[in-house]
Design a protein around this motif. Sequence first.
Motif, PDB file in Angstrom:
ATOM      1  N   SER A 132       0.829  -1.194   0.000  1.00 29.72           N
ATOM      2  CA  SER A 132       0.000   0.000   0.000  1.00 29.72           C
ATOM      3  C   SER A 132       0.867   1.248   0.000  1.00 29.72           C
ATOM      4  CB  SER A 132      -0.898  -0.041   1.233  1.00 29.72           C
ATOM      5  OG  SER A 132      -1.295   1.244   1.584  1.00 29.72           O
ATOM      6  N   SER A 173       0.158   3.770  -3.027  1.00 30.98           N
ATOM      7  CA  SER A 173      -0.899   4.756  -2.806  1.00 30.98           C
ATOM      8  C   SER A 173      -0.358   6.045  -2.210  1.00 30.98           C
ATOM      9  CB  SER A 173      -1.990   4.160  -1.921  1.00 30.98           C
ATOM     10  OG  SER A 173      -1.503   4.001  -0.614  1.00 30.98           O
ATOM     11  N   TYR A 207      -5.468  -1.980   3.401  1.00 34.38           N
ATOM     12  CA  TYR A 207      -5.019  -2.414   2.075  1.00 34.38           C
ATOM     13  C   TYR A 207      -5.755  -3.679   1.638  1.00 34.38           C
ATOM     14  CZ  TYR A 207      -2.189  -4.427  -1.604  1.00 34.38           C
ATOM     15  OH  TYR A 207      -1.788  -5.000  -2.790  1.00 34.38           O
ATOM     16  N   ALA A 252      -9.429  -3.171   0.824  1.00 32.47           N
ATOM     17  CA  ALA A 252      -9.601  -2.600  -0.518  1.00 32.47           C
ATOM     18  C   ALA A 252      -9.341  -3.664  -1.590  1.00 32.47           C
ATOM     19  CB  ALA A 252      -8.665  -1.401  -0.695  1.00 32.47           C
ATOM     20  N   PHE A 253      -8.364  -4.505  -1.334  1.00 28.95           N
ATOM     21  CA  PHE A 253      -8.029  -5.581  -2.268  1.00 28.95           C
ATOM     22  C   PHE A 253      -9.218  -6.536  -2.446  1.00 28.95           C
ATOM     23  CE2 PHE A 253      -6.136  -9.942  -2.740  1.00 28.95           C
ATOM     24  CZ  PHE A 253      -5.617  -9.783  -4.024  1.00 28.95           C
ATOM     25  N   SER A 305     -12.015  -4.820  -4.348  1.00 26.59           N
ATOM     26  CA  SER A 305     -11.724  -4.638  -5.772  1.00 26.59           C
ATOM     27  C   SER A 305     -11.752  -5.981  -6.507  1.00 26.59           C
ATOM     28  CB  SER A 305     -10.382  -3.914  -5.953  1.00 26.59           C
ATOM     29  OG  SER A 305      -9.331  -4.828  -6.059  1.00 26.59           O
ATOM     30  N   ARG A 320     -14.628  -3.988   5.863  1.00 26.55           N
ATOM     31  CA  ARG A 320     -14.301  -2.940   6.833  1.00 26.55           C
ATOM     32  C   ARG A 320     -12.996  -3.317   7.501  1.00 26.55           C
ATOM     33  NH1 ARG A 320     -18.845  -2.317   9.804  1.00 26.55           N
ATOM     34  NH2 ARG A 320     -19.341  -0.145   9.385  1.00 26.55           N
ATOM     35  N   ALA A 321     -12.121  -2.342   7.676  1.00 23.60           N
ATOM     36  CA  ALA A 321     -10.868  -2.588   8.391  1.00 23.60           C
ATOM     37  C   ALA A 321     -10.888  -1.832   9.714  1.00 23.60           C
ATOM     38  CB  ALA A 321      -9.681  -2.146   7.552  1.00 23.60           C
ATOM     39  N   LYS A 374      -5.793   8.426  -3.540  1.00 23.92           N
ATOM     40  CA  LYS A 374      -6.141   7.154  -4.190  1.00 23.92           C
ATOM     41  C   LYS A 374      -5.532   6.010  -3.399  1.00 23.92           C
ATOM     42  CE  LYS A 374      -7.678   8.968  -8.195  1.00 23.92           C
ATOM     43  NZ  LYS A 374      -9.052   8.745  -8.674  1.00 23.92           N
ATOM     44  N   ASP A 375      -6.261   4.908  -3.325  1.00 22.48           N
ATOM     45  CA  ASP A 375      -5.651   3.744  -2.699  1.00 22.48           C
ATOM     46  C   ASP A 375      -4.822   2.992  -3.729  1.00 22.48           C
ATOM     47  OD1 ASP A 375      -7.236   1.991  -4.195  1.00 22.48           O
ATOM     48  OD2 ASP A 375      -8.655   1.627  -2.576  1.00 22.48           O
ATOM     49  N   ALA A 376      -4.266   1.879  -3.304  1.00 18.02           N
ATOM     50  CA  ALA A 376      -3.338   1.142  -4.160  1.00 18.02           C
ATOM     51  C   ALA A 376      -4.028   0.594  -5.409  1.00 18.02           C
ATOM     52  CB  ALA A 376      -2.713   0.005  -3.366  1.00 18.02           C
ATOM     53  N   PHE A 377      -5.357   0.572  -5.408  1.00 17.61           N
ATOM     54  CA  PHE A 377      -6.082   0.039  -6.568  1.00 17.61           C
ATOM     55  C   PHE A 377      -6.674   1.160  -7.402  1.00 17.61           C
ATOM     56  CE2 PHE A 377      -6.089  -2.787  -2.977  1.00 17.61           C
ATOM     57  CZ  PHE A 377      -5.378  -3.847  -3.515  1.00 17.61           C
ATOM     58  N   ASN A 396      -8.571   3.454  -6.554  1.00 20.36           N
ATOM     59  CA  ASN A 396      -9.891   3.910  -6.141  1.00 20.36           C
ATOM     60  C   ASN A 396      -9.722   5.128  -5.251  1.00 20.36           C
ATOM     61  OD1 ASN A 396     -11.172   1.594  -7.303  1.00 20.36           O
ATOM     62  ND2 ASN A 396     -10.419   0.428  -5.540  1.00 20.36           N
ATOM     63  N   GLN A 444      -9.717   7.142  -2.109  1.00 21.17           N
ATOM     64  CA  GLN A 444      -9.384   6.653  -0.779  1.00 21.17           C
ATOM     65  C   GLN A 444     -10.528   6.922   0.189  1.00 21.17           C
ATOM     66  OE1 GLN A 444      -6.450   5.252  -0.118  1.00 21.17           O
ATOM     67  NE2 GLN A 444      -6.821   4.989   2.056  1.00 21.17           N
TER      68      GLN A 444
END
Lengths: 407, 407
Positions: A253, A257, A272, A275-276, A279, A286-287, B258-261, B263, B265
Amino acid sequence: MVKSLIYAQSGGPTSVINASALGVIDEARKRGYKVYASIHGIDGVLGEKISDVDNEDEKQLRRLLVTPAAAFGSCRRKLPSFSDDGSPYAKILEVFKKLNVRIFVYNGGNDSMNTCAKLAEFFADNKYDCKVIGVPKTIDNDLVGTDHCPGFGSAAKFIATSCREIALDTAVYAHGRVTIVEIMGRDAGWLTAASALAGKENGPDLIYLPEKSFSPLIFAEKCREIFDKKQTCLVALSEGIRDEEGNYIGSYSQKESKDAFNNTQLGGVGAYLAAFLTSKFGIKTRAIELSLLQRCAAHVSSKTDVTEAYECGKKAVEAADSGKTGYMVSIKRLSSSPYLVEYGLTPLSLVSAGTTSVPDEFISPSGDYVTPAFLSYAAPLVRGECDVEYEDGLPLYAKLKNQPIKL
Amino acid sequence: MVKSLIYAQSGGPTSVINASALGVIDEARKRGYKVYASIHGIDGVLGEKISDVDNEDEKQLRRLLVTPAAAFGSCRRKLPSFSDDGSPYAKILEVFKKLNVRIFVYNGGNDSMNTCAKLAEFFADNKYDCKVIGVPKTIDNDLVGTDHCPGFGSAAKFIATSCREIALDTAVYAHGRVTIVEIMGRDAGWLTAASALAGKENGPDLIYLPEKSFSPLIFAEKCREIFDKKQTCLVALSEGIRDEEGNYIGSYSQKESKDAFNNTQLGGVGAYLAAFLTSKFGIKTRAIELSLLQRCAAHVSSKTDVTEAYECGKKAVEAADSGKTGYMVSIKRLSSSPYLVEYGLTPLSLVSAGTTSVPDEFISPSGDYVTPAFLSYAAPLVRGECDVEYEDGLPLYAKLKNQPIKL
C-alpha cells in the motif's frame, strides 16, 4: 546515608507496567531502601529529573496497580556502548553516587534490557556497588528467556474481548461484510494469535501471523469461501504479515498509494487488504485497527497479568538486594492446568540477543489459525478481572506529581 | 388463541439493544403474551423467519441484559409507503393474524420509527387490533422527542474511558505527538462531545463536532500551540465535521487521494488531518478510529444505560397493553443532580420528522470543546458498571438459537 533504589520505565506503555512499579516500590521500602524514580526512563538520570517516590500521595501510588501507560514517563533511548561514548555513564555514576543508589531497576523491553546489561557491566568494571535488574514489559510477548511477558496478558484480553464483541456486531445482518482487525506485532504474532481466545463461534474465522508467509490471493479465496457460507467473515491479522519474499504486505500500500498531500500512504495492512478484497470480489469490507487501545485498555486488564507484573517488580528488588546483578526477572511456567508459575532470573546478555516468535506448534498447518496448544498456553494469561476503581462511571487512574528533586 | 407479541431489532447494533429486548420479553410474559422475535428485523416477518422466544434457553435470555449487538439479527429495510406498494403490508398482516399478534415492538432508530408509524397507521386503517410501539436505540443520541437514547450512554462511557487511557498512553514521552481520535456521528456530535467526560487533565485537549464549521488551518494552529506547550496533544473529532461551505472534511481526502487500486481513498477524516498536520508543521501524528468498538464494547457498558434500555422495553409493552399505539417510548429527565428520569411516549410522527443536534449551549464559543452544561447532561448517563459475567477471562454473552418456527 540510607541506601536507595532508582526505578525507571522505558519503551512503549502497557496496561501493567505500573503494577511492576508498585511491586518494586513496596518491596524496596520493605527492605529499607529509599525509592526514587527516574522520570522518562534513563533520560531522567541523565537530565537530573528524579523524583522522590515518598513525595507521592499514597492513595495514588496504590492505584498504580491498575493504571495503564507509564506513570513515571518513558523514553526510547538506547545507551551507546561505553567505548563509543563514556559520558552518559559518567553522568549516571555521578547521580547514583549522590543519591547512594545501590539498586537500579529498569522496566522495559529488549532495548531496556540492553541498557541494563551495559550498566551492570559498567558498575562492575568501576567497582561501584549497584545491582542492576531488568523487569520485563512488552505487549508483544517476544522477550527471550521468559515464558511470557507482563503486559501481554492484558493486551491479549482486550484483543480477544474486542474480537468477540466485533464478531457479534458484524453478524447482525443477513448480508454482512468481511471485517479485518489489524493487530500490533511487527515481528511476532503473539497478540494476533490471542484473538483466537474469543472462540471460533464469536471470534475470528481466519488468523494470520507474521511467522508464516502470507498470500493475498489465497487469503482472498478463503475469505470469499467463508463469506459465501456465512455472509460474514472476521479476520484477525498482524500488522507485520509478509509475503513469500519477506516484504511486508502493508508496504504494498505504501508503495502504490498516495495521501491527499502526495505523500506515500501510511495506511495499514488491514485497510489495504480490505480494498483488495472489494476490488477483487466486490465484497463489502471494513478494516479496524485496534491501535493504542490494545496496550492501554487497563479497564479490562487481566488479573493474572497484573499480579505477575507486580510480583516481577518485587522479585527484581529481592534479587538485587540478595546481591544479584545483570539479570532480567523471568516467569517460568510450571503447569498450564492448573496454572502455576515461578519467578526466576535470566542473564541480560541472553535477553537482548534476540526475540521470541510464535513457534510452529502454535500455528495451524494451513497458516490461517492457531492450534489448541496455543490456546492452552494463552488462556491462563487473560484470566481474572481487576478491581478497577470507578468514579462517575469512569476508571480512576493514578496521577503522580513526578516532581524532580534538587540533586 | 393466546394473544402474542412480536419483537424485532433494526439498524446498527448497540451495547444495550438486547437489554431492551429482555425488558420487552419479561413484561410481555408477565402480561400473558406469547413472545415471538422476528429475525433480522421486519425482514423476518416478510420472509417468515420468526422464532418462539420460549424455545431459547432461559440462562441465555438473562444474559441479553449485557450482550452487545443485536441478538435477534438486524436489518436496514425501510418499508415503502402503503400507496406505493401494499404487498409487504399484506404479508405482515397475514403473518400477524396467523400468530394472533396484538403487539409489535420495533427497536431501532429513525428509520425503524418510520416503519412503526406506517404499520400503526396500516393496522388502524385495516381495523386489525395490533398496537405498535417503538423502543429507541441509537448510539448517536439524535432521536427527537427523548432526552437521550438507550445506547448512547454505553458508547459514551467507552469513548470517554478510551480517551482517558489514550491520553495516559500518549503522554509518556518527553516529546510526543498529536493524536487524533475519530468518533462516530455523521450529523450529530453527541458521541464526540462525550469524550470530554475523560476530563481536561487526562482527556482530549480539543473537541470538534459537526454542529460547528471546521477550519483545518485554525485547527492546525491550535494543535501546534498546545503541542508546543505540552509536547503532546489529544484531539477528539467527529467523522462528520464540515467546513464553512458544508463539505465534509473527510471528503477532502476522498477527492484527492487514491488507494493502491486507484480507487478514491476512503480513509477517515482523522487520518487526513493527521497527514495535514505533519505536512504543515512536521509534527508527528497518529490517527485512531474507534470504529465498531464504540458501539459494541458491552464489557464496559453503563449501568444507567442498561437499566434504562431494559425499562424502555418494559414500558413499550405496558403502553401497548394499555391500548396505546403509534408511539415511541421516551425518556424524560426530571433532574440531573440527583439524576431522575421518567418514561413517557412520543408520537412516532414527531420522531421520524428529524434528528437532534448538540445544541449551542453545549458547545464552547470557540467551537473546540464542550461546556459545563454538556458535562452535567452527559455525566449521569455513563454512571454505573454492569455485572458482566466472565468465563476464562472473557465476557460471556448470550447465544440464541433464533430457530424459525413453522408458520
